[in-house]
Design an enzyme around this catalytic site. Sequence first.
Site, PDB file in Angstrom:
ATOM      1  CE1 TYR A 156     -51.232  79.632  14.228  1.00  0.00           C
ATOM      2  CE2 TYR A 156     -51.043  77.377  13.431  1.00  0.00           C
ATOM      3  CZ  TYR A 156     -51.117  78.281  14.480  1.00  0.00           C
ATOM      4  OH  TYR A 156     -51.099  77.837  15.776  1.00  0.00           O
TER       5      TYR A 156
ATOM      6  NE  ARG B 215     -54.912  82.562  15.025  1.00  0.00           N
ATOM      7  CZ  ARG B 215     -54.160  82.347  16.095  1.00  0.00           C
ATOM      8  NH1 ARG B 215     -53.684  81.134  16.332  1.00  0.00           N
ATOM      9  NH2 ARG B 215     -53.888  83.325  16.949  1.00  0.00           N
TER      10      ARG B 215
ATOM     11  CD  GLN C 136     -50.989  84.972  27.448  1.00  0.00           C
ATOM     12  OE1 GLN C 136     -51.320  83.811  27.616  1.00  0.00           O
ATOM     13  NE2 GLN C 136     -51.610  85.978  28.054  1.00  0.00           N
TER      14      GLN C 136
ATOM     15  CG  ASP D 113     -52.654  90.805  17.212  1.00  0.00           C
ATOM     16  OD1 ASP D 113     -51.870  91.703  17.603  1.00  0.00           O
ATOM     17  OD2 ASP D 113     -53.631  90.426  17.894  1.00  0.00           O
TER      18      ASP D 113
ATOM     19  CG  HIS E  43     -47.976  82.269  23.218  1.00  0.00           C
ATOM     20  ND1 HIS E  43     -49.226  82.379  23.789  1.00  0.00           N
ATOM     21  CD2 HIS E  43     -47.206  81.633  24.138  1.00  0.00           C
ATOM     22  CE1 HIS E  43     -49.208  81.840  25.004  1.00  0.00           C
ATOM     23  NE2 HIS E  43     -47.994  81.393  25.239  1.00  0.00           N
TER      24      HIS E  43
ATOM     25  N   GLY F  64     -56.771  91.330  29.533  1.00  0.00           N
ATOM     26  CA  GLY F  64     -57.483  90.522  28.539  1.00  0.00           C
ATOM     27  C   GLY F  64     -56.936  89.133  28.333  1.00  0.00           C
TER      28      GLY F  64
ATOM     29  CB  ALA G 105     -58.698  95.997  25.694  1.00  0.00           C
TER      30      ALA G 105
END
Length: 247
Positions: free
Chosen positions: A50, A53, A85, A88, A103, A182, A226
């Site tokens: 994480y 990320r 989901q 970010d 999420h 997406g 997108a």
Amino acid sequence: MFVLTGAGVSAESGIPTFRGVGGLWRNYRIEEVASPAAWARDPRLVWEFYSMRREVASAAKPNAGHAALADLERRLGDRCVLCTQNVDALHEQAGSQRVLHMHGELFKSRCDRSADPGTGGRRGCSRPPFDDRSKYDGGAELPVCACGGLIRPHICWFGEIPYEMDRIHRELERCTVFVAIGTSGVVHPAASFAGLARERGARTCYIGPDAPANTPLFDQVFPVKATELAGCLAVESQAIRMDERGR
Ligand code: OAD
């Protein structure tokens, strides 16, 4: 309008998807970095994942897709629900104000002894999730709560219940247009939302370059990226206006 977004919306901002070429799950094993068992076994490895990320997402900027969705919210107000989901913060950075993060959120952490946001189940610590952009990698001390619990990412892992589900079900029941963007349509419960909305009479559509696994649940598929979604949303907003005139 109920909008569900997945990793594809942030792909053109430089955040990798999970299952495509170069996707996160091609390089990491879910059960080693994104499950309660992984946390119990090796919290350091989980925080390294994480932290990586957080690093990638910190550098990312919202794209035209995020901007179009923020614009949609400005036009439709509370007749538009954005459920993502994605963990970010690019929807918020683009200006969306009421995002349901089913999420979890990458830039938040919580004590692993605090209430489970999915089940609401109470545990020993009352500290709520808090903003946290820190990275705990490369041998850094793992963060510890004042209660003695370990601080964990505020993320819904595999085997846990997604967040905000009561609200999501209420919104799915009342929407007249459902739009997924997406997302590969393989992870439940999100992959079943189109079916639930459609059973209640909503028109359903998918926006994304590849047909999702749950394609039969959609009345229409727009095979675009997108960053090109604004035109498709115009079609769907028109459907809402027609629907309202018909009432
Ligand atoms: P996936 O990686 O499964 O799917 C990404 C989708 O984005 C694919 O359908 C691609 O075709 C599409 N895509 C790629 N580039 C795109 C672009 N430029 N514009 C639009 N679409 C594009 O990601 P998700 O479906 O979001 O869960 O994955 C769902 C969940 O699985 C994630 O939230 C995560 C993951 O495991 C947890 O971590 C709990």
